[in-house]
Design a protein around this motif. Structure first.
Motif, PDB file in Angstrom:
ATOM      1  N   GLU A 311     -48.820 -20.756  44.520  1.00 55.75           N
ATOM      2  CA  GLU A 311     -49.966 -21.662  44.367  1.00 55.75           C
ATOM      3  C   GLU A 311     -50.231 -21.976  42.902  1.00 55.75           C
ATOM      4  OE1 GLU A 311     -54.783 -21.707  45.349  1.00 55.75           O
ATOM      5  OE2 GLU A 311     -53.440 -20.300  46.367  1.00 55.75           O
ATOM      6  N   ALA A 355     -47.373 -21.686  49.448  1.00 57.57           N
ATOM      7  CA  ALA A 355     -48.619 -21.093  48.967  1.00 57.57           C
ATOM      8  C   ALA A 355     -49.412 -20.643  50.190  1.00 57.57           C
ATOM      9  CB  ALA A 355     -49.394 -22.110  48.131  1.00 57.57           C
ATOM     10  N   ALA A 359     -54.263 -23.496  50.926  1.00 60.24           N
ATOM     11  CA  ALA A 359     -54.027 -24.339  49.743  1.00 60.24           C
ATOM     12  C   ALA A 359     -52.750 -25.152  49.820  1.00 60.24           C
ATOM     13  CB  ALA A 359     -53.991 -23.449  48.491  1.00 60.24           C
ATOM     14  N   ASN A 360     -51.789 -24.743  50.653  1.00 58.99           N
ATOM     15  CA  ASN A 360     -50.464 -25.361  50.597  1.00 58.99           C
ATOM     16  C   ASN A 360     -50.515 -26.855  50.916  1.00 58.99           C
ATOM     17  OD1 ASN A 360     -47.530 -24.497  50.259  1.00 58.99           O
ATOM     18  ND2 ASN A 360     -47.434 -25.730  52.096  1.00 58.99           N
TER      19      ASN A 360
END
Length: 626
Positions: A311, A355, A359-360
Motif C-alpha cells: 500500500e 494491498a 485500500a487496494n
C-alpha cells in the motif's frame, strides 16, 4: 480457556452403594468437562480464494457482465449467495454509472445557455434492472437471516426447558431408576439441538453443565463405571492430542487451523477424565492449540505487513505521478520523456502484490485515473499538433508556389525584396511533419536560389570582393596562430586577441562554399588561445549552475523540472540555428548591407552552438544526479 468438571469425592462414592446398579453404571458417562460448541475460544475461517479466483473477483466488469452476474446470484438460494461478491458487483456498477452521469453532465454544461443546476441524468433502464436484482438478493438474504434467527431462538427456548427439567429432576433423589434414562435422553436431545444465539450460548452452556453436574452429584453414580468412563475418555483425548501434534508439521496454516477447530469440537463431545488427570490432559491439548494458533496469527500479521508495504509503495507511485505537471508540455521530446515516466511507474506497479482489501481498489482506481488522464492529454496534443503541422504545410506550399512564380523575374530589386519578405514569413511558420519537411524546404530554397543566382550573374564585382575577404580572413587566422606560438604576456595576448577578433568581424562576405571551413579554422585557433592564456569564457556560469545543482540534489522532482526546462531551451536553440542556416544563402547578394547582416548572423549562430554545448553538459550533470 480452561475446562473443568466436578468429580465425586471418595465419600460421595461410598454413598452410591444404595443406587440402582444400572443407573450407577451409566450415569457417569453423561458427565462433561467442556463448554458447548457455541463457546469455542477460536473461530475457524474459510480458506482464502486461489490467486486465479482473486484476480477474477477484482477484474473490472462491463455493465452487461455485472447484470448477468446479478441475475445468476438472484436465482440462487439464499445460502448460496455470496454477499461480498454482490457488494463488489454493486460497487463496480455504480462506478461505471457515476462515470456515465459525469460525462453526461459535462456534455450538458458544455452547451451554451444550459444551467448546471437544471441537469438531470437520462433514465438508465439497466440501472433499474440492477436495482431490481439487488432487491431480490436483499430480500432473500433478509428472509434467510430471519429464518436463522427464529431457528436459533427456538433452539434456545427448547434447551432452557431441558435445563429447567434437569433441575427439577436433581431435586427428586427418590426416583433414581425412573429418572436416570430420562436424563440420558434429555442429554442426547440437548446435544442434538442446533446452535443458539451467540450472545447467550456461553451462559446457557454453563447453566446446562451446572444442572447435569448437580443431578449426578446428588445421585452419586457408581464409581467403577465412572472410572471406566474416565479411562475411555482419557484414551480418546490422548488420541486427539497426538493428532494435534502432527498438525504442527503441516505447512498450510489455514488448513491446520481449520482441522484444529474440528479437533476442539471432538474434544467437547468427549466426557471428563479422572480428576487427577484433568489439568494435565487439558494442559497438553491447550499447549499444542496455543502453538498452532500462534502460527496462524503470525501468518496474518505477516500478510498484513506485506499488504501495508504494498500500500505504501503504491501510494508513493501515485504521489510521484501526481507531482508530474504535463499541462504545459509543448514538444514531442517532452511528451516522450514524460511517457517514459508513466511506463516506468506501470512496470513498478506490476511488481507489487495486493494491498489491503480496503485500500487496494481505491489505489488502483487512483493510479488508473492518473494514467488515463495523462495518455488522454498526450493523444489530444498529438492530434492538435497533427492539425497544426497540416496547416503549416499548406502555408509553406503556398509560399513555394509564389516563389516559383517569381524565380524568372528580372525586376531584381522588387523581386529580391518580395522573396526576402517571403523568407521572413517562412521563418514565422512553425514546423511541418518530418516526412514533408525536407521536400517543401528544398522546393522553396530551389526557387529562391534560382532567382538569386540569376541576380548574382548580373551583379559585377561581388565575387572578387568575396575572394579578397577570404584572403584577409586567412591572414587574420595566421596572425592568431602566430600569437599562440609566441611568448606574449597574458594581458597583452588578450588585447591582441580582442583586436584580431574585431578585425575579423569587420571583414565582409567570403564565398559561400568556403564560409564554414574558414569559420571552423578561426573558431579552433581562438579556442586554443583561450585555453593557452586561460581567458574567461563560460566557466563562471557552469560553476554557478553546479552550485545550484548541489542545492537540488536529493530533490527528485526539482531535478526533473530543471532538466525539462533545459531540454526546452535546447530545442529552442536548435530551432534558431536551423533557421539561420536555412537563410544564410539568401543574404549573399542582397544589398550593400548584406555583409554586416551576414557577420551578425554568424556571430549569433556561434553563440547558439556554444549554448548547445553548455546545455548538453548541464543535462548530463542532472542525469548523473538522478
Amino acid at each position: 480457556m480452561e475446562l473443568r468438571d466436578q468429580s465425586l469425592t471418595p465419600e460421595e462414592v461410598k454413598d452410591t452403594a444404595n443406587l440402582d446398579p444400572q443407573a450407577a453404571s451409566a450415569a457417569e458417562t453423561v458427565k462433561t468437562e467442556s463448554p458447548a460448541p457455541e463457546a469455542s475460544e477460536t473461530v475457524a475461517t474459510e480458506a482464502e480464494p486461489k490467486a486465479e479466483e482473486r484476480a477474477e473477483r477484482h477484474r473490472m466488469l462491463t455493465k452487461d457482465e455485472i447484470i448477468e452476474a446479478l441475475e445468476k446470484a438472484s436465482a440462487l438460494e439464499a445460502e448460496e449467495i455470496q454477499a461480498d461478491d454482490v457488494a463488489r458487483l454493486k460497487q463496480q456498477f455504480y462506478q461505471i454509472r457515476n462515470e456515465e452521469v459525469r460525462v453526461e453532465r459535462e456534455a450538458f454544461e458544455a452547451v451554451e445557455g444550459n444551467n448546471p443546476e437544471d441537469f438531470t441524468p437520462a433514465p438508465d433502464p439497466v440501472e433499474e434492472k440492477a436495482k431490481a436484482l439487488l432487491n431480490v438478493v436483499k430480500e432473500k438474504k433478509a428472509a434467510q437471516r430471519a429464518a436463522v434467527e427464529a431457528r436459533l431462538q427456538a433452539n434456545y427456548d427448547r434447551k432452557k426447558e431441558i435445563i429447567e427439567k434437569l433441575r427439577e429432576m436433581s431435586a427428586d433423589t427418590d426416583n433414581v431408576n425412573r429418572l436416570f434414562p430420562a436424563v440420558r435422553e434429555m442429554q442426547n436431545e440437548f446435544k442434538e439441538i442446533g446452535e443458539v444465539p451467540q450472545q447467550v450460548a456461553a451462559e446457557l452452556w454453563k447453566s446446562y453443565q451446572e444442572a447435569v453436574e448437580q443431578f449426578y452429584d446428588q445421585l452419586k453414580i457408581n464409581k467403577e463405571l465412572r472410572d471406566y468412563d474416565f479411562k475411555k475418555n482419557l484414551t480418546e483425548k490422548e488420541a486427539l492430542i497426538a493428532e494435534a501434534e502432527k498438525l504442527r508439521e503441516e505447512e498450510d496454516v489455514i488448513v491446520v487451523f481449520k482441522r484444529l477447530q474440528e479437533l476442539h469440537d471432538q474434544w467437547k463431545a468427549i466426557g471428563p477424565v479422572g480428576k487427577e488427570m484433568r489439568e494435565e490432559i487439558w494442559g497438553r491439548f491447550k499447549n499444542v492449540s496455543t502453538e498452532i494458533n500462534k502460527k496462524y496469527q503470525d501468518y496474518f500479521v505477516e500478510r498484513k505487513a506485506r499488504e501495508r508495504e504494498n500500500e505504501e509503495a503504491k501510494t508513493a507511485i501515485c504521489e510521484r505521478l501526481e507531482a508530474l505537471d504535463f499541462s504545459k508540455l509543448s514538444t514531442y521530446a517532452a511528451w516522450d520523456t514524460m511517457t517514459a515516466e508513466f511506463l516506468k511507474a506501470q512496470e513498478e506497479w506490476k511488481t507489487l502484490g495486493y494491498a489491503s482489501r480496503k485500500a487496494n481498489n481505491a489505489l488502483f482506481a487512483r493510479f488508473r485515473g492518473l494514467c488515463d488522464k495523462f495518455f488522454a492529454a498526450k493523444a489530444a496534443f498529438f492530434k492538435e499538433m497533427k492539425d497544426v503541422l497540416a496547416k503549416n504545410l499548406e502555408r509553406k506550399i503556398a509560399l513555394c508556389e509564389r516563389a516559383e512564380a517569381l524565380k524568372d523575374s528580372t525586376d531584381w530589386r522588387a523581386t529580391a525584396d518580395e522573396l526576402t519578405a517571403m523568407q521572413k514569413e517562412w521563418r514565422t511558420i512553425g514546423a511541418v511533419a518530418k516526412k514533408h519537411s525536407d521536400q517543401v524546404w528544398h522546393r522553396f530554397l530551389a526557387a529562391c536560389d534560382y532567382f538569386f543566382d540569376q541576380k548574382k550573374k548580373n551583379t559585377s564585382g561581388t565575387r572578387r570582393n568575396e575572394r579578397a575577404n577570404l584572403e584577409q580572413k586567412h591572414e587574420i587566422i595566421e596572425k592568431l596562430r602566430a600569437l599562440g606560438e609566441s611568448d606574449t604576456p597574458r594581458d597583452e595576448a588578450a588585447k591582441q586577441l580582442k583586436d584580431l577578433q574585431a578585425e575579423w568581424q569587420s571583414v565582409g562576405h567570403v564565398p559561400f562554399a568556403e564560409k564554414d571551413k574558414v569559420y571552423e579554422a578561426y573558431r579552433a585557433v581562438v579556442n586554443s588561445l583561450y585555453d593557452k592564456f586561460d581567458l574567461a569564457r563560460r566557466g563562471s556560469r557552469m560553476e554557478s549552475f553546479e552550485n545550484s545543482l548541489s542545492e537540488m540534489e536529493g530533490d527528485h522532482n526539482r531535478l526533473l523540472r530543471e532538466r525539462e526546462r533545459l531540454l526546452r531551451v535546447y530545442e529552442q536553440r536548435r530551432s534558431e540555428i536551423l533557421t539561420y542556416e536555412n537563410n544564410m544563402g539568401f543574404l549573399s547578394a542582397r544589398s550593400k548591407n548584406a555583409d554586416s547582416m551576414l557577420r551578425d548572423m554568424q556571430r549569433r549562430m556561434q553563440r547558439l552552438r556554444d549554448d548547445l554545448a553548455e546545455l548538453e553538459t548541464k543535462i548530463k550533470s542532472i542525469d548523473s544526479k538522478l
